[in-house]
Motif scaffolding. Sequence first.
Motif, PDB file in Angstrom:
ATOM      1  N   THR A 139      11.713  -4.812  13.998  1.00 37.40           N
ATOM      2  CA  THR A 139      11.510  -3.969  12.829  1.00 37.40           C
ATOM      3  C   THR A 139      10.870  -4.657  11.608  1.00 37.40           C
ATOM      4  OG1 THR A 139      13.451  -2.538  13.332  1.00 37.40           O
ATOM      5  CG2 THR A 139      12.811  -2.505  11.178  1.00 37.40           C
ATOM      6  N   PHE A 140       9.667  -3.992  11.366  1.00 37.36           N
ATOM      7  CA  PHE A 140       8.892  -4.753  10.268  1.00 37.36           C
ATOM      8  C   PHE A 140       8.837  -3.830   8.986  1.00 37.36           C
ATOM      9  CE2 PHE A 140       7.075  -6.221  14.254  1.00 37.36           C
ATOM     10  CZ  PHE A 140       7.138  -7.908  13.913  1.00 37.36           C
ATOM     11  N   SER A 141       8.647  -4.538   7.817  1.00 37.12           N
ATOM     12  CA  SER A 141       8.391  -3.796   6.553  1.00 37.12           C
ATOM     13  C   SER A 141       6.947  -4.278   5.738  1.00 37.12           C
ATOM     14  CB  SER A 141       9.417  -4.225   5.480  1.00 37.12           C
ATOM     15  OG  SER A 141       9.034  -3.335   4.170  1.00 37.12           O
ATOM     16  N   LEU A 142       6.279  -3.232   5.886  1.00 36.28           N
ATOM     17  CA  LEU A 142       4.863  -3.550   5.475  1.00 36.28           C
ATOM     18  C   LEU A 142       4.468  -3.234   4.217  1.00 36.28           C
ATOM     19  CD1 LEU A 142       1.835  -4.661   6.043  1.00 36.28           C
ATOM     20  CD2 LEU A 142       1.032  -2.712   7.085  1.00 36.28           C
ATOM     21  N   TRP A 143       4.025  -4.140   3.206  1.00 37.75           N
ATOM     22  CA  TRP A 143       3.819  -4.030   1.720  1.00 37.75           C
ATOM     23  C   TRP A 143       2.242  -4.243   1.430  1.00 37.75           C
ATOM     24  CZ3 TRP A 143       1.806  -6.662  -2.265  1.00 37.75           C
ATOM     25  CH2 TRP A 143       2.083  -6.439  -3.817  1.00 37.75           C
ATOM     26  N   VAL A 144       1.643  -2.956   1.186  1.00 38.87           N
ATOM     27  CA  VAL A 144       0.150  -3.062   1.008  1.00 38.87           C
ATOM     28  C   VAL A 144      -0.245  -2.647  -0.538  1.00 38.87           C
ATOM     29  CG1 VAL A 144      -2.241  -2.482   1.709  1.00 38.87           C
ATOM     30  CG2 VAL A 144      -0.370  -2.640   3.429  1.00 38.87           C
ATOM     31  N   ALA A 145      -0.910  -3.314  -1.434  1.00 36.08           N
ATOM     32  CA  ALA A 145      -1.235  -3.058  -2.742  1.00 36.08           C
ATOM     33  C   ALA A 145      -2.981  -3.194  -3.111  1.00 36.08           C
ATOM     34  CB  ALA A 145      -0.521  -3.974  -3.355  1.00 36.08           C
ATOM     35  N   GLU A 146      -3.050  -2.582  -3.967  1.00 40.32           N
ATOM     36  CA  GLU A 146      -4.542  -2.726  -4.506  1.00 40.32           C
ATOM     37  C   GLU A 146      -4.589  -2.677  -5.981  1.00 40.32           C
ATOM     38  OE1 GLU A 146      -8.786  -0.284  -4.560  1.00 40.32           O
ATOM     39  OE2 GLU A 146      -7.400   0.157  -2.683  1.00 40.32           O
ATOM     40  N   ASP A 147      -5.416  -3.466  -6.698  1.00 42.67           N
ATOM     41  CA  ASP A 147      -5.354  -3.529  -7.980  1.00 42.67           C
ATOM     42  C   ASP A 147      -6.273  -2.495  -8.581  1.00 42.67           C
ATOM     43  OD1 ASP A 147      -5.489  -4.001 -10.780  1.00 42.67           O
ATOM     44  OD2 ASP A 147      -6.338  -6.094 -10.606  1.00 42.67           O
ATOM     45  N   ILE A 148      -5.670  -1.607  -9.505  1.00 43.84           N
ATOM     46  CA  ILE A 148      -6.331  -0.196  -9.952  1.00 43.84           C
ATOM     47  C   ILE A 148      -6.435  -0.366 -11.372  1.00 43.84           C
ATOM     48  CG2 ILE A 148      -5.632   1.411  -8.079  1.00 43.84           C
ATOM     49  CD1 ILE A 148      -3.450   2.394 -10.061  1.00 43.84           C
TER      50      ILE A 148
END
Length: 441
Positions: A139-148
Motif C-alpha cells: 500500500t502506497f500513498s502518493l502526494w503530488v503538488a503544483e505551485d499555482i
Amino acid sequence: MTRVISLEQRIRNRLLLVVLPLLMVLVFIIDRSVHILVDDLVVSRLKQDAESLITSIDKKGSAWHVDEKYLPTVYQRVRSGHYFILSWNKEQIRSRSLWDTVIDVSGFSSGDTEEYQYFENAGERWLVYQEAFTKKGQTFSLWVAEDITLIEQKQRFYEWILVAVAGLSIFGFVLWQRYVIRTGFNRLAPVQEAIENNKNTGELSFPEDVPQEISGLVESIRKLVSGSEEQLSRSRMALGNLAHELKKPLQELKIHASMLTDTAQRQAIDKSIEQLHRRIDSELRRARISGAPMPGYLFSFAEELPHIEVLLNQIHDRKLALSVNSEHDKLPFDRDDMLELLGNLLDNAWKYSQSEVRITVQTDGNHWFFYIDDDGEGISESKIEQANKRGVRVDENEHLPGHGLGLSICESIARVYEGSLTLSASELGGLRVKVELVKKL
C-alpha cells in the motif's frame, strides 16, 4: 430647504443602483468560475502525473524505486514548482524538486483521494492531489503538488483589468446616458423658445415636430391658452355690458332723487349716484380701450396708440398732439395690462392738457419706466408730496380731483409688476406720472 434632484441625477443614481450590484455579482461569478476551471485543469494534470508515477514504481529485490525514465523532468529540477512524495510504511521517495522542504503527508490510506487541497509554503500556494493505491501487495500513498502562485497572480491581474474595464464602461455609459438625456431634452428647446417668444412678441406658436412624449402636454397648453383667451374676452364683454345696463337704472334713480323735497337727502343720493357713474364710466372705458383681449399678447405702440388716440379725441371732444419717445415698439408686458395702464393715464392727461401729451419710455435691464406728461395746469408740490406718500391710495386723495380712480387702477397694475407709480411736475407745465414696472423672467 428641500434639495431638488434633477431628472438626469435620478436616472443616473437608479442606473448605478442596478449596475453596480450586477457588476459585483458578475465579478464574483467570473472569479469563482476561473478559479474552479484552473483548479480542475491543474488537478487533471496532477492526476496524469500521478498515473505516470504509479507506472514508474518498481521493486528491485526488497527495495522500491521510481524509474526516472518514466518521470517528467520537472520533478527533477530543484524548486521547479512540481513536486511529489511517495510514502509506504515508514519509507518515502521524494522528488528532487522538493530539495529540503519538509511535508507531512500522513493520514492517507488505501482508497483515500482528496482533490483541491491547498498547501501554503514560504509565501507560495500549492494545489495538492493525494491518492492511496496498492501495487504488488504494498500500500502506497502518493502526494503530488503544483505551485499555482503565479497562476493565481495572473488570475487576479486579469480580474482587476476586468473590473477596471467594467468601471470605465460604466463611467462611459453614464456619460453616454447623460448625452442622450441632454440631447433628448434639447428637442424641447423649441417649446421653451416658443414660450419665451410669447413674453417678447406676444405670439404663442409651438413647433409642429415636438417629441411624441410631450405632444399631449403641448396640446394641453394650447387648449389652456385658447380657453383663457375666450374666457377673458367673455369676461371683458360681460363687464362692459353690465356697465351699460347699470347706467339706465342709475339715470332713473337720479330722476327720482331730484323729486325729493329734502335737500340734504337729495344731495347725499346725488353724490352716491355720481360715484357709481364714475366707476361705471371707468369700467366702460377699460372695456372700450381693451377691445378683444388676447392673454399673453404684448402691447405695440404702432398698433394700439392710434386707436386710443382716436377714442380719447371722441370722448373728450377735442384733438391733442400725442408724441411717443421710445426705442421699443413692443413692450414686454401683457397687452391688456398696458392698454389699461396707458389708457387710464392718457385719459387723465387728456382731461387737463391744453394741447400736448407726451409718452416717454426708458429701460434699464428688467426695469422699465413710463413717463406721461401733459401741458395742463398741474397740481401743487404739496399735493404731489401728499399723493406720493407710502400707503396713501391715490383714489382716496382729496387733493387730486378727477385723477383718483384712474390713477388707482394704474397703481394696482404697477404693484402686480413689482413696480410703483409716482407724481411730479412736468417740464411741459402740467403733471408727470412716472410708472416703474419690473419685467418678470
